[in-house]
Scaffold this active site. Structure first.
Site, PDB file in Angstrom:
ATOM      1  N   ASP A  21      27.887 -19.218  10.696  1.00 34.05           N
ATOM      2  CA  ASP A  21      28.227 -17.798  10.842  1.00 34.05           C
ATOM      3  C   ASP A  21      27.420 -17.155  11.978  1.00 34.05           C
ATOM      4  O   ASP A  21      26.331 -17.625  12.324  1.00 34.05           O
ATOM      5  CB  ASP A  21      27.940 -17.078   9.506  1.00 34.05           C
ATOM      6  N   GLY A  24      30.211 -14.285  16.557  1.00 35.29           N
ATOM      7  CA  GLY A  24      30.640 -13.010  17.148  1.00 35.29           C
ATOM      8  C   GLY A  24      29.450 -12.124  17.486  1.00 35.29           C
ATOM      9  O   GLY A  24      29.360 -11.568  18.589  1.00 35.29           O
ATOM     10  N   ARG A  25      28.523 -11.999  16.542  1.00 34.76           N
ATOM     11  CA  ARG A  25      27.343 -11.157  16.782  1.00 34.76           C
ATOM     12  C   ARG A  25      26.489 -11.694  17.931  1.00 34.76           C
ATOM     13  O   ARG A  25      25.981 -10.953  18.750  1.00 34.76           O
ATOM     14  CB  ARG A  25      26.493 -11.052  15.499  1.00 34.76           C
ATOM     15  N   ARG A  34      33.621 -11.955  21.629  1.00 33.72           N
ATOM     16  CA  ARG A  34      33.308 -12.788  20.458  1.00 33.72           C
ATOM     17  C   ARG A  34      33.646 -14.264  20.698  1.00 33.72           C
ATOM     18  O   ARG A  34      32.937 -15.155  20.226  1.00 33.72           O
ATOM     19  CB  ARG A  34      34.103 -12.301  19.246  1.00 33.72           C
ATOM     20  N   HIS A  38      32.073 -18.393  19.931  1.00 27.66           N
ATOM     21  CA  HIS A  38      32.697 -19.581  19.324  1.00 27.66           C
ATOM     22  C   HIS A  38      32.535 -20.798  20.248  1.00 27.66           C
ATOM     23  O   HIS A  38      32.250 -21.892  19.777  1.00 27.66           O
ATOM     24  CB  HIS A  38      34.181 -19.324  19.044  1.00 27.66           C
ATOM     25  N   SER A  66      38.114 -20.040   7.648  1.00 30.11           N
ATOM     26  CA  SER A  66      38.438 -19.796   6.236  1.00 30.11           C
ATOM     27  C   SER A  66      39.879 -19.322   6.099  1.00 30.11           C
ATOM     28  O   SER A  66      40.503 -18.872   7.078  1.00 30.11           O
ATOM     29  CB  SER A  66      37.498 -18.741   5.655  1.00 30.11           C
ATOM     30  N   ARG A  72      42.000 -12.127  11.056  1.00 27.91           N
ATOM     31  CA  ARG A  72      41.346 -11.628  12.281  1.00 27.91           C
ATOM     32  C   ARG A  72      42.412 -11.319  13.345  1.00 27.91           C
ATOM     33  O   ARG A  72      43.555 -11.768  13.225  1.00 27.91           O
ATOM     34  CB  ARG A  72      40.358 -12.677  12.794  1.00 27.91           C
ATOM     35  N   LEU A 132      28.276 -41.251   9.443  1.00 31.45           N
ATOM     36  CA  LEU A 132      28.410 -39.892   8.907  1.00 31.45           C
ATOM     37  C   LEU A 132      29.873 -39.528   8.635  1.00 31.45           C
ATOM     38  O   LEU A 132      30.739 -39.749   9.479  1.00 31.45           O
ATOM     39  CB  LEU A 132      27.834 -38.901   9.934  1.00 31.45           C
ATOM     40  N   ARG A 189      23.539 -21.305   5.284  1.00 28.35           N
ATOM     41  CA  ARG A 189      24.352 -20.274   5.944  1.00 28.35           C
ATOM     42  C   ARG A 189      23.506 -19.602   7.010  1.00 28.35           C
ATOM     43  O   ARG A 189      22.388 -19.150   6.739  1.00 28.35           O
ATOM     44  CB  ARG A 189      24.877 -19.228   4.965  1.00 28.35           C
ATOM     45  N   ARG A 195      25.967 -14.739   1.249  1.00 27.24           N
ATOM     46  CA  ARG A 195      27.131 -14.871   0.381  1.00 27.24           C
ATOM     47  C   ARG A 195      27.826 -16.206   0.643  1.00 27.24           C
ATOM     48  O   ARG A 195      27.537 -16.901   1.606  1.00 27.24           O
ATOM     49  CB  ARG A 195      28.087 -13.689   0.561  1.00 27.24           C
ATOM     50  N   GLU A 208      21.281 -26.418  -3.536  1.00 28.85           N
ATOM     51  CA  GLU A 208      20.209 -25.521  -3.092  1.00 28.85           C
ATOM     52  C   GLU A 208      20.776 -24.709  -1.935  1.00 28.85           C
ATOM     53  O   GLU A 208      21.414 -25.258  -1.029  1.00 28.85           O
ATOM     54  CB  GLU A 208      18.998 -26.339  -2.623  1.00 28.85           C
TER      55      GLU A 208
HETATM   56  C1  IPE Z   1      32.819 -17.536   6.718  1.00 27.23           C
HETATM   57  O1  IPE Z   1      32.367 -16.629   7.664  1.00 27.23           O
HETATM   58  C2  IPE Z   1      33.827 -18.442   7.339  1.00 27.23           C
HETATM   59  C3  IPE Z   1      33.320 -19.335   8.369  1.00 27.23           C
HETATM   60  C4  IPE Z   1      32.101 -19.449   8.781  1.00 27.23           C
HETATM   61  C5  IPE Z   1      34.324 -20.186   8.949  1.00 27.23           C
HETATM   62  P1  IPE Z   1      32.979 -15.171   7.789  1.00 27.23           P
HETATM   63  O2  IPE Z   1      32.211 -14.492   8.856  1.00 27.23           O
HETATM   64  O3  IPE Z   1      34.441 -15.207   7.954  1.00 27.23           O
HETATM   65  O4  IPE Z   1      32.651 -14.544   6.348  1.00 27.23           O
HETATM   66  P2  IPE Z   1      32.502 -13.035   5.907  1.00 27.23           P
HETATM   67  O5  IPE Z   1      33.749 -12.342   6.342  1.00 27.23           O
HETATM   68  O6  IPE Z   1      31.315 -12.472   6.639  1.00 27.23           O
HETATM   69  O7  IPE Z   1      32.277 -13.076   4.445  1.00 27.23           O
HETATM   70  C1  IPE Z   2      31.602 -17.690  12.396  1.00 30.07           C
HETATM   71  O1  IPE Z   2      31.185 -16.655  13.204  1.00 30.07           O
HETATM   72  C2  IPE Z   2      32.797 -18.417  12.953  1.00 30.07           C
HETATM   73  C3  IPE Z   2      34.059 -18.156  12.233  1.00 30.07           C
HETATM   74  C4  IPE Z   2      34.205 -17.446  11.162  1.00 30.07           C
HETATM   75  C5  IPE Z   2      35.254 -18.770  12.795  1.00 30.07           C
HETATM   76  P1  IPE Z   2      31.818 -15.221  13.085  1.00 30.07           P
HETATM   77  O2  IPE Z   2      33.006 -15.151  13.986  1.00 30.07           O
HETATM   78  O3  IPE Z   2      32.078 -14.857  11.680  1.00 30.07           O
HETATM   79  O4  IPE Z   2      30.653 -14.295  13.681  1.00 30.07           O
HETATM   80  P2  IPE Z   2      30.164 -12.902  13.097  1.00 30.07           P
HETATM   81  O5  IPE Z   2      29.831 -13.095  11.671  1.00 30.07           O
HETATM   82  O6  IPE Z   2      31.301 -11.946  13.275  1.00 30.07           O
HETATM   83  O7  IPE Z   2      28.979 -12.572  13.924  1.00 30.07           O
HETATM   84 MG    MG Z   3      30.971 -13.989  10.229  1.00 29.20          MG
END
Ligand code: IPE
Ligand code: IPE
Ligand code: MG
Length: 253
Positions: A21, A24-25, A34, A38, A66, A72, A132, A189, A195, A208
């Site tokens: 995760d 984007g940030r 964003r 990726h 997901s 999105r 792996l 995470r 979460r 864990e």
């Molecule tokens: C969970 O991240 C899905 C993936 C990392 C692929 P999200 O960024 O989509 O989850 P939420 O929306 O913050 O819960």
């Molecule tokens: C996780 O990063 C990658 C995917 C869910 C595909 P995010 O795209 O959720 O990045 P944030 O959480 O918005 O920073």
């Molecule tokens: Mg995210």
């Protein structure tokens, strides 16, 4: 690859699951789109796959997309799917050389056809590898997965090949996408969110959980070692008391 001495190689998890995760940030912090996050996230994937291979980890499950991520903006979804195709195409030979076996969990049919083709090819090419197991969770949602398992079980019950009284937690697990994999012992995470976001809810029952503020594109081998070190400090009790665990500990623990 130098594996730090702080990590006990005899007590590594067999299966690590990661919610990658913060892409984007990470990009926004750099004034970028964003999607740039990726792209950079793929560099982390390569590094962590290599590190897990070198450590001899059996299974690495990466949450890459997901079932909720379909909501999105279309441009971001399209960019992610294109990135997926290009990455698999570019990496498959290296993965194969490194004895990595690829798997996909999730609603495969909802991925664009080009993705399905590329993924299926990678799965087939690597099918006999023994290193792996790299499991990509794509269009994956735990609730979908459990509902699908319930449906498969219901069909067997309706057909008379399974008795309702024989349905137990093992039977349910056998109908999940992950039926051939052990449950993850460690779930990581990144990016500070605490979460599960519909990831492996059934399989993580006794995992864990490790959370780090590091955004996924910054996640490097050392961050994985930190997570493993932290994991090895924990006592996994599975409902028992600490005393019971101490007396049954194997010599190397
Ligand atoms: C969970 O991240 C899905 C993936 C990392 C692929 P999200 O960024 O989509 O989850 P939420 O929306 O913050 O819960
Ligand atoms: C996780 O990063 C990658 C995917 C869910 C595909 P995010 O795209 O959720 O990045 P944030 O959480 O918005 O920073
Ligand atoms: Mg995210």
């Amino acid at each position: 690859m130098n594996i730090p001495e702080t990590i006990d190689r005899n007590r590594l998890p067999q299966h690590i699951a990661i919610i990658m995760d913060g892409n984007g940030r990470w990009a926004k912090e750099r004034g970028e789109d964003r999607v740039y996050g990726h792209y950079e996230g793929v560099v982390s994937v390569r590094e962590i796959v290599d590190a897990c291979g070198a450590l001899g980890i059996g299974y690495l499950t990466l949450y890459a997309f997901s079932s909720e991520n379909w909501n999105r903006p279309k441009a971001e979804v399209d960019a992610l799917m294109e990135l997926l195709v290009n990455t698999i195409r570019r990496e498959v030979d290296d993965l194969n050389r490194n004895n990595v076996r690829m798997h996909v969990i999730g609603h495969f049919e909802s991925l664009p056809e080009a993705c399905q083709t590329e993924l299926q090819e990678a799965i087939d090419i690597t099918a006999n590898n023994t290193g792996l197991n790299l499991v990509l969770a794509l269009s994956y949602g735990s609730r979908d997965e459990i509902a699908r398992a319930a449906r498969l079980i219901a069909e067997k019950v309706a057909a008379g090949t399974l008795k309702p009284e024989d349905v137990n937690d093992d039977v349910l697990a056998q109908h999940l996408y992950t039926h051939a994999f052990p449950d993850p012992e460690l779930m990581i995470r990144t990016s500070g969110e605490h979460r599960i976001s519909n990831f492996l809810m059934y399989q993580l029952a006794y995992a864990e959980l490790y959370f780090t503020n590091v955004h996924w594109p910054d996640f490097r081998q050392q961050n994985l070692y930190d997570a493993l070190h932290n994991y090895q400090q924990r006592e996994r009790r599975f409902g028992k008391t600490s005393d019971q665990i101490q007396t049954t500990k194997p010599d190397h623990a």
